[in-house]
Design a protein around this motif. Sequence first.
Motif, PDB file in Angstrom:
ATOM      1  N   ILE A 206      -4.713  55.181 157.116  1.00  0.00           N
ATOM      2  CA  ILE A 206      -3.430  55.383 156.441  1.00  0.00           C
ATOM      3  C   ILE A 206      -3.394  54.618 155.121  1.00  0.00           C
ATOM      4  CG2 ILE A 206      -0.943  55.020 156.627  1.00  0.00           C
ATOM      5  CD1 ILE A 206      -1.280  55.417 159.677  1.00  0.00           C
ATOM      6  N   LEU A 207      -3.986  53.432 155.100  1.00  0.00           N
ATOM      7  CA  LEU A 207      -3.985  52.633 153.875  1.00  0.00           C
ATOM      8  C   LEU A 207      -4.851  53.245 152.780  1.00  0.00           C
ATOM      9  CD1 LEU A 207      -4.050  48.997 155.311  1.00  0.00           C
ATOM     10  CD2 LEU A 207      -2.216  50.065 153.985  1.00  0.00           C
ATOM     11  N   GLN A 208      -5.679  54.220 153.126  1.00  0.00           N
ATOM     12  CA  GLN A 208      -6.471  54.912 152.116  1.00  0.00           C
ATOM     13  C   GLN A 208      -5.647  55.956 151.369  1.00  0.00           C
ATOM     14  OE1 GLN A 208      -9.631  53.876 151.362  1.00  0.00           O
ATOM     15  NE2 GLN A 208      -9.097  52.311 152.873  1.00  0.00           N
ATOM     16  N   THR A 209      -4.476  56.306 151.911  1.00  0.00           N
ATOM     17  CA  THR A 209      -3.616  57.260 151.221  1.00  0.00           C
ATOM     18  C   THR A 209      -2.824  56.545 150.127  1.00  0.00           C
ATOM     19  OG1 THR A 209      -1.781  56.998 152.796  1.00  0.00           O
ATOM     20  CG2 THR A 209      -3.453  58.661 153.316  1.00  0.00           C
ATOM     21  N   ASP A 210      -2.221  57.318 149.237  1.00  0.00           N
ATOM     22  CA  ASP A 210      -1.582  56.738 148.058  1.00  0.00           C
ATOM     23  C   ASP A 210      -0.061  56.770 148.112  1.00  0.00           C
ATOM     24  OD1 ASP A 210      -4.158  56.428 146.678  1.00  0.00           O
ATOM     25  OD2 ASP A 210      -4.131  58.623 146.622  1.00  0.00           O
TER      26      ASP A 210
ATOM     27  N   GLY B 219       1.959  47.139 151.175  1.00  0.00           N
ATOM     28  CA  GLY B 219       1.913  47.619 149.801  1.00  0.00           C
ATOM     29  C   GLY B 219       1.933  49.119 149.622  1.00  0.00           C
ATOM     30  N   MET B 220       2.493  49.856 150.598  1.00  0.00           N
ATOM     31  CA  MET B 220       2.556  51.303 150.489  1.00  0.00           C
ATOM     32  C   MET B 220       3.904  51.746 149.924  1.00  0.00           C
ATOM     33  SD  MET B 220      -0.262  52.759 151.557  1.00  0.00           S
ATOM     34  CE  MET B 220       0.281  54.433 151.881  1.00  0.00           C
ATOM     35  N   PRO B 221       3.914  52.652 148.946  1.00  0.00           N
ATOM     36  CA  PRO B 221       5.174  53.270 148.530  1.00  0.00           C
ATOM     37  C   PRO B 221       5.593  54.295 149.586  1.00  0.00           C
ATOM     38  CG  PRO B 221       3.339  54.165 147.248  1.00  0.00           C
ATOM     39  CD  PRO B 221       2.767  53.106 148.146  1.00  0.00           C
TER      40      PRO B 221
ATOM     41  N   ARG C  71       6.698  54.736 142.040  1.00  0.00           N
ATOM     42  CA  ARG C  71       5.898  54.195 143.149  1.00  0.00           C
ATOM     43  C   ARG C  71       5.776  52.685 143.021  1.00  0.00           C
ATOM     44  NH1 ARG C  71       2.683  58.409 141.369  1.00  0.00           N
ATOM     45  NH2 ARG C  71       0.977  57.045 140.720  1.00  0.00           N
ATOM     46  N   GLU C  72       5.529  52.198 141.816  1.00  0.00           N
ATOM     47  CA  GLU C  72       5.390  50.765 141.596  1.00  0.00           C
ATOM     48  C   GLU C  72       6.681  50.028 141.938  1.00  0.00           C
ATOM     49  OE1 GLU C  72       4.166  50.377 137.550  1.00  0.00           O
ATOM     50  OE2 GLU C  72       2.024  50.542 138.036  1.00  0.00           O
TER      51      GLU C  72
END
Length: 332
Positions: A231-235, A252-254, A306-307
């Motif tokens: 899941i952390l590989q997704t953006d 740190g995921m949006p 996103r940021e």
Amino acid sequence: MSKFLFRVDAGGNVGLGHFYRSWHLARELKKRGHIIEFIHRPSNFWKDQWAFDFIHTNLNAENELEQTVRILQKGKFDTLFVDGMLEFEQATFKTIKKLVKVVFYQVNTASRHLSDIFILPSIHQEADFFNVFDEKTKIFQGLSYFTFNPNISSQSRKPFNSLKEVKSVGIITGGSDPENVLLRLYDLIDFTKFEGIKFHFFFGNNFMHLNTIPLKVPNNVVFSPFGFDQILQTDLMVSTFGVSTYEFMCLGMPILSLGHQKSNAYASKILAQRTNAIFHLGEISELTSKDLTKNLERYNNEKSSRESLVINSKKTIDLKGVDRVVNILENE
């Protein structure tokens, strides 16, 4: 050294977030020399925990409280810790309160006033929610008391520079997902509008609707078992609001959040309004394909949006909640 009895149901119609965060808490207490046992309603999930590192006992549905009383008496426990949306019959529960200190963790039901210590790791409750409590009840509220799956602590926070471009979207809807939100979201998305973006649908290890996962999917769609690393590989993430939402905020995921029912849709909405750390999509029953597509396009295209979610997430929540709750259990 103290002895704790944890009441934690999991599996079936009950999500797995209660289990994993309570397991983390129990392991931290064990490290400090305390003894912990678990009790729970029977489920296929609990049945599969044959290698679980604590004694655990199935409760009989016909006399749960009476059985709990017997276990507390026989085991000479000091504290009963309850995590979950549970209702208790008041007269019998008074017997329990004479035996042990009672700690409720996010037991947001009409029974909440039965606790000696009430821990509420959320911010969306209004003042009248607390009117039912006795003045002797010690209340701890706030996201600083949020506890997590122990696997979270071993994960690396997603690098901030990874927010430059969206190449993949992760979609998670909980462990068991009784409302099958995963497939409802799948049906709402027009994948032809997102050329070059991969949609990863992650189903939990207790997912109740495996037979509904389509055998043939668009080229930019994948269904996979839930896994933090993957899941952390997704953006960008679409998440049913719950424990996992907070966990991936920390990492740190949006996140675009939605509710599978009115109660958690409301919690998602309030968190979004008060922190700007997630974007609230609404309740699944009211979410349209048009609105979902519009917001996916916005957060795919706007790096600054996103940021902003990630920056505000970092201000909102940390990974120290378990230590804070352990200190409460030891000292209050």
